[in-house]
Design a protein around this motif. Structure first.
Motif, PDB file in Angstrom:
ATOM      1  N   HIS A 126       0.783  -1.247   0.000  1.00  0.00           N
ATOM      2  CA  HIS A 126       0.000   0.000   0.000  1.00  0.00           C
ATOM      3  C   HIS A 126       0.810   1.290   0.000  1.00  0.00           C
ATOM      4  N   ASP A 164      -3.055  -2.186   8.386  1.00  0.00           N
ATOM      5  CA  ASP A 164      -1.602  -2.270   8.558  1.00  0.00           C
ATOM      6  C   ASP A 164      -1.188  -1.212   9.591  1.00  0.00           C
ATOM      7  N   VAL A 165      -0.092  -1.456  10.322  1.00  0.00           N
ATOM      8  CA  VAL A 165       0.318  -0.488  11.353  1.00  0.00           C
ATOM      9  C   VAL A 165       0.729   0.854  10.734  1.00  0.00           C
ATOM     10  N   HIS A 166       1.123   0.813   9.449  1.00  0.00           N
ATOM     11  CA  HIS A 166       1.541   2.035   8.753  1.00  0.00           C
ATOM     12  C   HIS A 166       0.381   2.599   7.924  1.00  0.00           C
ATOM     13  N   ASP A 253       1.961  -6.549  11.234  1.00  0.00           N
ATOM     14  CA  ASP A 253       2.761  -5.494  11.877  1.00  0.00           C
ATOM     15  C   ASP A 253       2.075  -4.683  12.982  1.00  0.00           C
ATOM     16  N   SER A 295       2.261  -7.838   5.389  1.00  0.00           N
ATOM     17  CA  SER A 295       3.270  -7.244   6.268  1.00  0.00           C
ATOM     18  C   SER A 295       3.505  -8.092   7.521  1.00  0.00           C
ATOM     19  N   TYR A 297       7.006  -8.261  10.655  1.00  0.00           N
ATOM     20  CA  TYR A 297       8.474  -8.224  10.705  1.00  0.00           C
ATOM     21  C   TYR A 297       9.054  -8.961  11.900  1.00  0.00           C
TER      22      TYR A 297
HETATM   23 ZN   LIG Z   1       3.145  -1.952   7.469  1.00  0.00          ZN
END
Ligand SMILES: [Zn+2]
Length: 357
Positions: A126, A164-166, A253, A295, A297
C-alpha cells in the motif's frame, strides 16, 4: 450453498526477499504455508489454494504511470534499488508480479461469485502510488485489484479497510479524489512511524472529500481500544456507504511483538478484527471480501497472526494459537489518547457522514 474460500500461494512468492538484514524476508511465505498446513487450513474442505499468474503490464497500467512501470522494470533488470529500503532485482520483480496477480485473482474469484471470500498472501503493498514506490512496495496491488473489480466485473463502490500499522499513503493518494472508493486507514500515529502522514484532517479532495478516513492510534493501543475504535468508525461508515465489495489489507505489523510498529494487537485481536470485517461484509455487500496479508516483521508471530486473520475469513469458530510472549496490558494513556482522537475524528467526519451527526 457451499461456501468456498480462496487463498493464493505460489512457491515463487519467496523471491519477494529484500535481502539479509532487511525486515522483509521471503521465508515468511514458506513459514505461513507450513503453519497453515499444520493447522489444517490448506486441507480445509472449503478452502481452495489459488495459484496466481503474474500481473501483466496492462494490469499495472490500470493504476500506475507507464514511465514509472518502465523505470521499475529497468531497475530490476540491473538489480538496482528503488530507494534505500526498497531493493529490486529480476527475482523480486517476478515475485511482485505474482503477488499482484494473486490480488487480482482474489478480486475476480469473489466478484464472479466463485469464492465467497479470498485471501491474497503477500498482498497489501500500500505504499506504492501511481508514480512512486517505497516502504518495500513497488506496485500497489490493492488499487490494481480494486480497478480490476471496477473495470472488469462491474463493481461500482469499493470500501478499503487498511489495518496495517503504517498509513496506506499510496492507496490514499490514488483514491484521494474518488468518491466511489471509501478508504479507511487505521494505523499508528504518523508522528511516531513511517510514512509520517495519515492525519485525521486528510479527508480527501474535490469529489473525494470525506471519502478518505484516517484513524491514527497512539503507540500502545491494544485489542480492546483498537476494536472499539474499529466498531465506532468502520462499522457505521460501511453501513452508510454501502459498498459492493470490501477489500482489507494488512499483515501482522500491528502485533505487540512486531519490530517495526508500536501498536499492541494480539493474535486474538487479529481474529476478532477479521471476524468483525467479515460480519460487516455480510451485512452490507453480500459477504464480498478480499483480504490481503503481506506485512509483518517478527517471524515468530507472523504465521500466527496471518492464521488468525485467515481463521476469521474462513469462519472458524475459535482460534487455536498460542502467543509466544505474554500480551502487555494496555496503558490508560493510550486508551485516553485514542478516545480523544476518536472524538476529533467524528467531529471532522460529521461534515460528510450522517452517522456521525
Ligand atoms: Zn506496514
Amino acid at each position: 450453498m457451499k461456501r468456498n474460500f480462496g487463498i493464493t500461494y505460489h512457491e515463487k512468492f519467496r523471491q519477494y526477499d529484500l535481502g539479509p538484514g532487511h525486515p522483509f524476508r521471503g521465508d515468511r511465505f514458506e513459514n505461513v504455508k507450513r503453519f497453515f498446513e499444520e493447522k489444517g487450513i490448506f486441507q480445509h474442505p472449503n478452502v481452495h489454494v489459488l495459484r496466481p499468474e503474474p500481473a501483466t503490464k496492462e494490469d499495472l497500467l490500470m493504476v500506475h504511470d507507464e514511465s514509472y512501470i518502465n523505470h521499475i522494470f529497468e531497475l530490476a533488470e540491473k538489480s538496482m534499488p528503488y530507494d534505500i529500503e526498497t531493493p529490486t532485482s529480476p527475482t523480486i520483480l517476478e515475485a511482485a508480479l505474482l503477488i499482484v496477480g494473486g490480488s487480482i485473482l482474489c478480486a475476480r474469484m469473489v466478484c464472479e461469485n466463485k469464492m465467497a471470500r479470498a485471501i491474497s498472501l503477500g498482498g497489501g503493498l500500500h505504499h506504492a502510488g501511481r508514480n512512486y514506490g517505497g516502504g518495500f512496495c513497488l506496485f500497489n496491488d490493492v488499487a490494481i485489484a480494486v480497478e480490476y473489480a471496477r473495470r472488469k466485473c462491474g463493481i461500482k463502490r469499493v470500501l478499503i479497510i487498511d489495518y496495517d500499522v503504517h498509513f496506506g499513503n499510496g492507496t490514499s493518494d490514488i483514491y484521494y479524489e474518488d468518491p466511489n472508493v471509501l478508504f479507511i486507514s487505521i494505523h499508528q500515529d504518523p508522528r511516531t512511524i513511517y510514512p509520517g502522514t495519515g492525519f485525521i484532517e486528510q479527508v480527501g479532495r474535490k469529489a473525494g472529500e470525506g471519502f478518505n478516513v484516517n484513524v491514527p492510534l497512539p503507540p500502545g493501543t491494544g485489542d480492546e481500544t483498537y476494536l472499539h475504535v474499529v466498531r465506532e468508525v468502520f462499522v457505521p461508515l460501511a453501513e452508510e456507504f454501502k459498498p459492493d465489495i470490501i477489500f482489507g489489507n494488512g499483515g501482522s505489523d500491528p502485533h505487540f511483538a512486531d519490530s517495526l510498529g508500536n501498536l499492541n494487537l494480539s493474535m486474538r485481536g487479529f481474529f476478532e478484527l477479521s471476524r468483525l470485517i467479515v460480519g460487516v461484509s455480510e451485512r452490507v455487500c453480500d459477504g464480498k471480501l478480499v483480504l490481503m496479508t503481506g506485512s509483518g516483521y517478527n517471524p515468530s508471530v507472523l504465521p500466527g497472526c496471518w492464521y488468525a486473520l485467515a481463521a476469521g475469513v474462513i469462519g472458524l469458530e475459535d482460534l487455536d494459537v498460542e502467543e509466544p510472549y505474554p500480551p502487555p496490558a494496555e496503558s490508560p494513556w493510550s486508551r485516553n489518547k485514542a478516545m480523544e482522537m476518536l472524538q476529533n475524528l467524528k467531529r471532522v467526519l460529521s461534515k460528510y457522514w450522517k452517522c456521525f451527526r
